[in-house]
Design an enzyme around this catalytic site. Structure first.
Site, PDB file in Angstrom:
ATOM      1  CG  ASP A  37      57.055  33.285  -5.138  1.00  0.00           C
ATOM      2  OD1 ASP A  37      58.236  33.247  -5.494  1.00  0.00           O
ATOM      3  OD2 ASP A  37      56.533  34.257  -4.701  1.00  0.00           O
ATOM      4  CG  ASP A  39      61.295  36.865  -1.443  1.00  0.00           C
ATOM      5  OD1 ASP A  39      61.673  37.583  -0.248  1.00  0.00           O
ATOM      6  OD2 ASP A  39      62.246  36.195  -1.877  1.00  0.00           O
ATOM      7  CG  ASP A 219      54.360  37.658  -4.731  1.00  0.00           C
ATOM      8  OD1 ASP A 219      55.313  36.580  -4.973  1.00  0.00           O
ATOM      9  OD2 ASP A 219      54.709  38.836  -4.604  1.00  0.00           O
TER      10      ASP A 219
HETATM   11 MG   LIG Z   1      57.112  36.252  -4.939  1.00  0.00          MG
END
Ligand SMILES: [Mg+2]
Length: 269
Positions: A37, A39, A219
């Site tokens: 991923d 961000d 995240d």
């Molecule tokens: Mg993310």
């Protein structure tokens, strides 16, 4: 120091997870799949989204990993591919699955844009036309698989007018099987629905031998779909400061533990 010593303090969340053993398999394997991923995982959140650059050290490590042809590295993000390229800021680039998997850019630069279900391209065109007729152009954004209205930095009265217009238009929308409405800090986005990061992981695993080590680092909630897809097949790594309920196998706190994990990936057998 061996990897098992150095990975001994990665926080293991599932009883059967063994990151030290996984990283030993990575070092022995002639092919590996590293799914990332962007961000919150490779880059910290910033108030200005177009300045969300990777944590210091990430570009160097990714470049080293990409230089080893045993590695297939794929960034999977909600951002458009065109947004990610300058943020990643490395050459060569990894493979990128952007716009939640609607767009692909292969590592060799081959690009494939969204293949929408019937009616969706027309729907976006119609929404874009409506938006331009009702909201100032500088508050609008058209992306490969979404249209968005932004009201950050706009005066109170105009902001309320814009917000009310977009909300009224989209709250009553009848095409919501094709679209998802997403509120973000400072705006509202109408996105093509139906693709998750889990679909991207399933597609990437499809042609892969079972012996190829695979990991996914993410995240937020959208990464849980990817963790699900990788269950029993690879290492699921939650990268964030605060632990939260998750299906991940391991929890890393960025940037130090993320850098350590990627460093282990680059080591040779
Ligand atoms: Mg993310």
């Amino acid at each position: 120091m061996s990897a098992s010593d150095e990975t001994g303090d990665f926080r293991v969340l599932q009883a059967n997870a063994d990151p030290g053993n996984f990283l030993r398999d990575v070092r022995r394997a002639d092919t590996r799949l590293l799914l990332l991923d962007y961000d919150g995982t490779l880059a910290p959140f910033t108030p200005e989204r177009d300045r969300a650059f990777p944590y210091p050290g990430v570009r160097e490590l990714l470049t080293r990993i990409l230089a080893d042809e045993r590695n297939r590295v794929v960034v999977i993000s909600g951002r458009a591919v065109a947004d990610l390229i300058p943020l990643l800021g490395i050459d060569p680039l990894p493979e990128i699955w952007g716009s939640h998997g609607w767009e692909h850019r292969m590592a060799d630069g081959t690009y494939r844009g969204p293949a929408f279900p019937d009616g969706l391209a027309e729907l976006f065109a119609a929404e874009w036309k409506w938006l331009q007729e009702h909201i100032p152009r500088q508050q609008l954004e058209r992306k490969p698989a979404s249209v968005a209205v932004h009201w950050r930095g706009v005066g109170d009265k105009e902001r309320e007018r814009i917000r009310a217009a977009a909300e009224k238009r989209w709250a009553a929308f009848e095409e919501m099987d094709l679209l998802d409405l997403h509120a973000f800090d400072g705006g509202l986005e109408l996105r093509a629905a139906g693709k998750t990061k889990g679909d991207a992981v399933h597609a990437l695993l499809h042609d892969l031998r079972d012996s190829v080590p695979a990991a996914y680092l993410g995240d937020d909630k959208t990464d849980e779909d990817a963790f699900s897809a990788l269950e029993g097949r690879g290492l699921r790594v939650l990268v964030r400061r605060e632990l939260r309920p998750t299906q991940a196998d391991v929890h890393l706190i960025p940037p130090e533990e993320l850098l350590r994990f990627l460093t282990h990936w680059t080591e040779s057998a």
